[in-house]
Design a protein around this motif. Structure first.
Motif, PDB file in Angstrom:
ATOM      1  N   UNK A   1      33.604  40.072  52.604  1.00 45.61           N
ATOM      2  CA  UNK A   1      32.346  40.157  51.857  1.00 45.61           C
ATOM      3  C   UNK A   1      32.128  41.569  51.321  1.00 45.61           C
ATOM      4  N   UNK A   2      32.475  42.576  52.117  1.00 50.47           N
ATOM      5  CA  UNK A   2      32.355  43.968  51.658  1.00 50.47           C
ATOM      6  C   UNK A   2      33.261  44.223  50.453  1.00 50.47           C
ATOM      7  N   UNK A   3      34.484  43.723  50.534  1.00 48.85           N
ATOM      8  CA  UNK A   3      35.425  43.905  49.420  1.00 48.85           C
ATOM      9  C   UNK A   3      34.884  43.246  48.164  1.00 48.85           C
ATOM     10  N   UNK A   4      34.328  42.058  48.314  1.00 50.51           N
ATOM     11  CA  UNK A   4      33.760  41.356  47.157  1.00 50.51           C
ATOM     12  C   UNK A   4      32.666  42.188  46.488  1.00 50.51           C
ATOM     13  N   UNK A   5      31.746  42.694  47.293  1.00 52.75           N
ATOM     14  CA  UNK A   5      30.626  43.472  46.739  1.00 52.75           C
ATOM     15  C   UNK A   5      31.134  44.737  46.052  1.00 52.75           C
ATOM     16  N   UNK A   6      32.040  45.449  46.713  1.00 52.94           N
ATOM     17  CA  UNK A   6      32.543  46.711  46.155  1.00 52.94           C
ATOM     18  C   UNK A   6      33.361  46.480  44.898  1.00 52.94           C
ATOM     19  N   UNK A   7      34.316  45.565  44.979  1.00 48.42           N
ATOM     20  CA  UNK A   7      35.218  45.338  43.856  1.00 48.42           C
ATOM     21  C   UNK A   7      34.526  44.664  42.677  1.00 48.42           C
ATOM     22  N   UNK A   8      33.548  43.834  42.961  1.00 49.77           N
ATOM     23  CA  UNK A   8      32.800  43.186  41.873  1.00 49.77           C
ATOM     24  C   UNK A   8      32.103  44.234  41.012  1.00 49.77           C
ATOM     25  N   UNK A   9      31.487  45.226  41.668  1.00 51.09           N
ATOM     26  CA  UNK A   9      30.795  46.293  40.932  1.00 51.09           C
ATOM     27  C   UNK A   9      31.782  47.155  40.151  1.00 51.09           C
ATOM     28  N   UNK A  10      32.901  47.528  40.791  1.00 47.89           N
ATOM     29  CA  UNK A  10      33.900  48.369  40.123  1.00 47.89           C
ATOM     30  C   UNK A  10      34.470  47.650  38.897  1.00 47.89           C
ATOM     31  N   UNK A  11      34.818  46.361  39.075  1.00 47.88           N
ATOM     32  CA  UNK A  11      35.409  45.607  37.974  1.00 47.88           C
ATOM     33  C   UNK A  11      34.414  45.409  36.847  1.00 47.88           C
ATOM     34  N   UNK A  12      33.172  45.093  37.194  1.00 50.46           N
ATOM     35  CA  UNK A  12      32.164  44.876  36.148  1.00 50.46           C
ATOM     36  C   UNK A  12      31.932  46.156  35.357  1.00 50.46           C
ATOM     37  N   UNK A  13      31.890  47.307  36.041  1.00 47.41           N
ATOM     38  CA  UNK A  13      31.714  48.590  35.340  1.00 47.41           C
ATOM     39  C   UNK A  13      32.878  48.856  34.387  1.00 47.41           C
ATOM     40  N   UNK A  14      34.115  48.556  34.824  1.00 47.44           N
ATOM     41  CA  UNK A  14      35.284  48.735  33.956  1.00 47.44           C
ATOM     42  C   UNK A  14      35.179  47.850  32.721  1.00 47.44           C
ATOM     43  N   UNK A  15      34.803  46.591  32.935  1.00 47.10           N
ATOM     44  CA  UNK A  15      34.715  45.646  31.819  1.00 47.10           C
ATOM     45  C   UNK A  15      33.607  46.048  30.849  1.00 47.10           C
ATOM     46  N   UNK A  16      32.512  46.559  31.358  1.00 52.06           N
ATOM     47  CA  UNK A  16      31.409  46.992  30.484  1.00 52.06           C
ATOM     48  C   UNK A  16      31.835  48.130  29.570  1.00 52.06           C
TER      49      UNK A  16
ATOM     50  N   UNK B   1      29.037  37.801  32.139  1.00 50.82           N
ATOM     51  CA  UNK B   1      27.968  36.924  32.613  1.00 50.82           C
ATOM     52  C   UNK B   1      28.342  36.207  33.901  1.00 50.82           C
ATOM     53  N   UNK B   2      29.602  36.309  34.309  1.00 52.50           N
ATOM     54  CA  UNK B   2      30.064  35.592  35.500  1.00 52.50           C
ATOM     55  C   UNK B   2      29.385  36.129  36.746  1.00 52.50           C
ATOM     56  N   UNK B   3      28.943  35.227  37.602  1.00 52.56           N
ATOM     57  CA  UNK B   3      28.303  35.643  38.849  1.00 52.56           C
ATOM     58  C   UNK B   3      29.335  36.168  39.843  1.00 52.56           C
TER      59      UNK B   3
ATOM     60  N   UNK C   1      38.066  36.660  33.227  1.00 51.71           N
ATOM     61  CA  UNK C   1      38.977  37.486  34.011  1.00 51.71           C
ATOM     62  C   UNK C   1      38.388  37.630  35.409  1.00 51.71           C
ATOM     63  N   UNK C   2      39.234  37.522  36.420  1.00 47.10           N
ATOM     64  CA  UNK C   2      38.760  37.682  37.794  1.00 47.10           C
ATOM     65  C   UNK C   2      39.837  38.362  38.626  1.00 47.10           C
ATOM     66  N   UNK C   3      39.401  39.025  39.679  1.00 44.07           N
ATOM     67  CA  UNK C   3      40.305  39.632  40.640  1.00 44.07           C
ATOM     68  C   UNK C   3      40.405  38.698  41.841  1.00 44.07           C
ATOM     69  N   UNK C   4      41.625  38.274  42.170  1.00 41.72           N
ATOM     70  CA  UNK C   4      41.848  37.402  43.325  1.00 41.72           C
ATOM     71  C   UNK C   4      42.595  38.209  44.377  1.00 41.72           C
ATOM     72  N   UNK C   5      41.893  38.514  45.473  1.00 43.06           N
ATOM     73  CA  UNK C   5      42.481  39.297  46.564  1.00 43.06           C
ATOM     74  C   UNK C   5      43.108  38.318  47.554  1.00 43.06           C
ATOM     75  N   UNK C   6      44.416  38.456  47.781  1.00 35.83           N
ATOM     76  CA  UNK C   6      45.147  37.510  48.626  1.00 35.83           C
ATOM     77  C   UNK C   6      45.404  38.081  50.026  1.00 35.83           C
ATOM     78  N   UNK C   7      45.891  37.208  50.900  1.00 37.47           N
ATOM     79  CA  UNK C   7      46.280  37.573  52.270  1.00 37.47           C
ATOM     80  C   UNK C   7      45.119  38.194  53.039  1.00 37.47           C
ATOM     81  N   UNK C   8      43.919  37.671  52.803  1.00 34.36           N
ATOM     82  CA  UNK C   8      42.733  38.280  53.400  1.00 34.36           C
ATOM     83  C   UNK C   8      42.552  37.919  54.875  1.00 34.36           C
ATOM     84  N   UNK C   9      43.464  37.166  55.432  1.00 31.53           N
ATOM     85  CA  UNK C   9      43.428  36.929  56.885  1.00 31.53           C
ATOM     86  C   UNK C   9      43.994  38.121  57.648  1.00 31.53           C
ATOM     87  N   UNK C  10      44.707  39.001  56.932  1.00 28.42           N
ATOM     88  CA  UNK C  10      45.302  40.167  57.587  1.00 28.42           C
ATOM     89  C   UNK C  10      44.215  41.163  57.985  1.00 28.42           C
TER      90      UNK C  10
END
Length: 798
Positions: A387-402, A413-415, A349-358
């Motif tokens: 990059x900030x969104x990646x770091x923040x959302x990666x932690x939030x999502x991983x905590x939810x999944x745990x 285990x996904x990086x 499962x992954x979060x794909x954030x779109x329209x990131x040029x905005x």
């Protein structure tokens, strides 16, 4: 048990020669190379080697099958052992080369799912896109195949399925009794009513919303409906198919009454399958699925929506950059995806954030709180923000999944759990490089998924085939028939004892859910009034909501709209139970887990398999299986095949067990929903709410949650019975086969020594292919590290 595999009862039958020609027919080299052209050279080499192994294995199996059929074709009585072999060979020959990998793009309206698919397949406007409104109106599957043209199949609701929807739509629109002025105004604004009117007008024409169900059954639809309920489209070019496909999958405007015949049957469409010819970018065997975010009012489409989510082995939750924070729809999608990990086949499962040029640069610079380095351009700001969104959302999502999934889940285990993509920049390259849009990274993910699955499938296939050829060769050999009287009675007793221990282990495993389940029941009983009350005060008070509430009741507690969040009263009422059982449930069905508390089911089956295999080896050594070592090898291989097949059986049952709570509650509340759906006239909304409250109170008092608990436990018991029946039946057949004495018929079987020797070589080459792949990957990684990075677009001055 009906699902128990019994190879002996399969009817033995000769097959046409064409069956055997297919595995032996080699693809033209240019055709095969084109299929793999989208892969880097390292992955191309690995795929070609695995395909070659599989093709040669199928050829050996086909030759062996033909020889056995010919040797016993005229015999009146064929021993069970030979039937077993022939049917096992046939099953392996007919086994699909690779089960499709479904990658679900799961997102709400306007999130950019279609734009993302278009970028991945390198076709800018292939699926309809719009920055303002809903575009894709149904589930769309995109894959590649061996076809020469671009093809699409549009699947329509059956006549019976449309009649069911028509009945619900007309019931929803039907009003009796007097309405006050305020209620009259509210009626016109209801989302459920607006959608019902829209569908009927689209299908039957203006004025259809005022007709009865019986009148509409007699009415002639505006569009032509094929009797097959499938519309096939073909085109030489992608643009041509896109134009033909557009009216079928683009959501039609509600204020528009023109258009072609295709748009008139739009309400009937439930699924669109698109096949690209030999795509470099979507490997054959991968299916990208555009999944609308909330389901559908039609029962069949809504069921398909859930099943589609559950069959995806990968889910990408799609959310655009402006909705990523604080949006309820985004959280609902994540929760639904995590449920798919629990009940379905989803492993990644992954979060794909779109329209990131905005990005509005002055606003970003004013609010920027990180880093001391000055931002020099729009591009630098976009990259920093992403990059900030990646770091923040990666932690939030991983905590939810745990919190929801077992600790050994593959997704944990996904990086990378978060991707920041821009389909627009992929085409324009005004700010970002191709790599920085992360479209290539998603393509790499797709390729790796296919390569990993192909490797696992071929390894298992070749190993299983080798075990069968071991025994087949022994039956055609006359050198050691006198040495086949094995001492099997001790082994049978050992197996019986181990099966009893397995039953106890499964009971102990399932017992782990009893306490969380009971605690969940207590929580549900104490909180159901609050939960129900929250569900009944949604939207804008009663304005426009009583039609939505009526739709909920018509569909037994569920309402799915294209514009509103999904409503599921049954799921809401059972949510306190799921909050308690989710972590334990995940552990029970963990595939790779090694928990020390014995709560995981698959490790118990693995331990059972290992104990049997060790016993085979022990008996072989003690009894001196000098000439019968093939039997030991065969038994060990067959045990792996039999017990390995159990995992698929368990995963298929998992969904039914997981959903048994909500299904039970829905069934118990059905009379309550039916009563509320019949309420019309003045203050209908409040009267419906009162009827629901009374009905739920009554069912809870009569033990609704306790019955749900009993039904889930019953489902667990049925799974245990199914596992033990499959194990007993299959292993008993296998041991009977292994202990069969030579009866003279074996001397007449065809000689398959040449096939056995070739299969032996193929089995040995598995390790070599795997080692070559690792070596090539290491060399490629080294070269990538040594190569200079690509430059980005020219810097833009602020």
């Amino acid at each position: 048990m009906a699902e128990t595999e019994d190879f002996l009862v399969r009817e033995l039958h000769p097959v046409d020669d064409d069956i055997f020609k297919e595995p032996m027919r080699k693809r033209r080299r240019s055709d095969r190379d084109q299929r793999f052209r989208g892969f880097p050279s390292v992955e191309q080499s690995a795929l070609k080697e695995y395909e070659k192994l599989e093709s040669r294995t199928r050829r050996v199996l086909s030759n062996t099958y033909q020889k056995l059929i010919q040797s016993v074709f005229l015999d009146d009585s064929i021993p069970n052992s030979v039937k077993y072999l022939i049917n096992r060979l046939l099953a392996l020959i007919e086994k699909p080369s690779l089960d499709p990998i479904y990658i679900g793009l799961f997102g709400s309206t306007g999130a950019g799912k279609s734009s993302l698919i278009n970028a991945i397949i390198q076709q800018a406007m292939f699926l309809p896109v719009s920055g303002e409104s809903i575009c894709t109106s149904c589930i769309v599957q995109v894959s590649s195949g061996c076809c020469e043209q671009y093809e699409a199949k549009i699947h329509l609701l059956s006549d019976q399925e449309w009649k069911e929807e028509l009945k619900n739509l007309t019931t929803l629109l039907h009003r009796t009794g007097e309405l006050g002025g305020e209620e009259e105004d509210a009626w016109d604004r209801g989302d459920a009513v607006e959608e019902a009117v829209w569908k009927l007008q689209m299908f039957y024409g203006n004025g259809a919303e005022g007709k009865s169900y019986e009148e509409l059954l007699r009415a002639k639809p505006r569009g032509k409906i094929p009797t097959s309920r499938v519309i096939s489209l073909k085109a030489e070019e992608a643009e041509e198919l896109s134009v033909k496909l557009d009216p079928y999958i683009r959501t039609q405007r509600r204020d528009w009454d023109g258009g072609s015949t295709e748009t008139h049957i739009w309400p009937l469409i439930k699924l669109v399958e698109v096949t690209l010819p030999k795509s470099e970018l979507i490997p054959e065997g991968v299916v990208l699925v555009d999944i609308p975010g909330t389901g559908d009012f039609n029962s069949k489409r809504d069921e398909m929506w859930k099943k589609t989510i559950d069959k995806c082995s990968v889910i990408w939750v799609i959310s655009d950059i402006e909705r990523i924070s604080g949006g309820r729809a985004h959280e609902d999608l994540l929760n639904e995806s995590m449920k798919a990990c629990q009940r379905g086949f989803c492993r990644d499962l992954a979060l794909v954030v779109t329209k990131t040029d905005k990005l509005h640069l002055p606003e970003y610079l004013r609010e920027r709180k990180v880093g001391n380095q000055a931002i020099q351009s729009q591009r630098e700001a976009v990259l920093e923000r992403n990059e900030m969104i990646k770091l923040q959302r990666n932690k939030i999502l991983k905590d939810k999944l745990k919190r929801k999934l077992p600790a050994d889940s593959r997704v944990l285990e996904a990086s990378e759990l978060v991707y920041t993509v821009s389909a627009q920049e992929y085409w324009q390259r005004a700010l970002l490089t191709e790599e920085e849009t992360e479209i290539p990274k998603l393509r790499e993910y797709i390729r790796r998924s296919l390569l990993d699955k192909k490797k696992r499938m071929v390894t298992k296939y070749v190993t299983e085939a080798f075990g069968l050829l071991l025994l087949t060769d022994s039956f055609s050999c006359t050198d050691h028939l006198q040495n086949e009287h094995l001492h099997m009675s001790g082994l049978r007793r050992f197996v019986e004892e181990k099966i009893q221990l397995l039953e106890k282990a499964i009971d102990q495993c399932f017992a782990h859910i009893a306490r969380p389940l009971q605690e969940g029941i207590w929580n549900a009983r104490s909180s159901y009034r609050r939960i129900l009350g929250a569900c009944l005060v949604r939207s804008r008070g009663n304005q426009g909501f009583h039609q939505t509430l009526k739709a909920v009741c018509l569909k037994n507690g569920i309402y799915a709209s294209r514009t509103l969040a999904r409503i599921d009263l049954n799921e809401a009422l059972t949510q306190p139970i799921y909050e308690q059982i989710d972590p334990v449930f995940g552990c029970i069905f963990s595939r790779s887990g090694k928990p020390t508390d014995g709560s995981a089911l698959i490790p118990h089956i693995d331990a059972f398999k290992l104990s049997l295999q060790e016993k085979m080896t022990e008996i072989g050594i003690r009894n001196g299986w000098k000439y019968d070592s093939y039997k030991k090898s065969f038994l060990i291989q067959e045990i792996s095949a039999i017990l390995g097949g159990l995992e698929g059986h368990i995963l298929r049952k998992k969904r039914k067990i997981y959903e048994s709570l909500t299904t039970s509650v829905q069934n118990d509340l059905k009379p309550c929903y039916e009563e509320a759906a019949q309420i019309t006239g003045k203050k209908a909304c409040e009267r419906m709410k009162d009827a629901l409250r009374r009905g739920v109170d009554r069912q809870v008092a009569e033990g609704m949650f306790e019955r749900a608990q009993e039904r889930m436990q019953h489902q667990f018991q049925q799974l245990k019975n199914g596992i033990t029946e499959k194990v007993k039946g299959s292993i008993a057949t296998m041991l009977t086969l292994a202990s069969s004495p030579g009866d003279g018929l074996y001397k007449e079987l065809a000689d398959v020594k040449s096939e056995y020797k070739e299969m032996e070589k193929l089995h040995r080459s598995l390790r070599e292919v795997a080692e070559n792949a690792v070596l090539r990957r290491g060399m490629q990684d080294f070269l990538l590290r040594m190569s200079p990075s690509k430059a980005g677009p020219p810097k833009q001055k602020i």
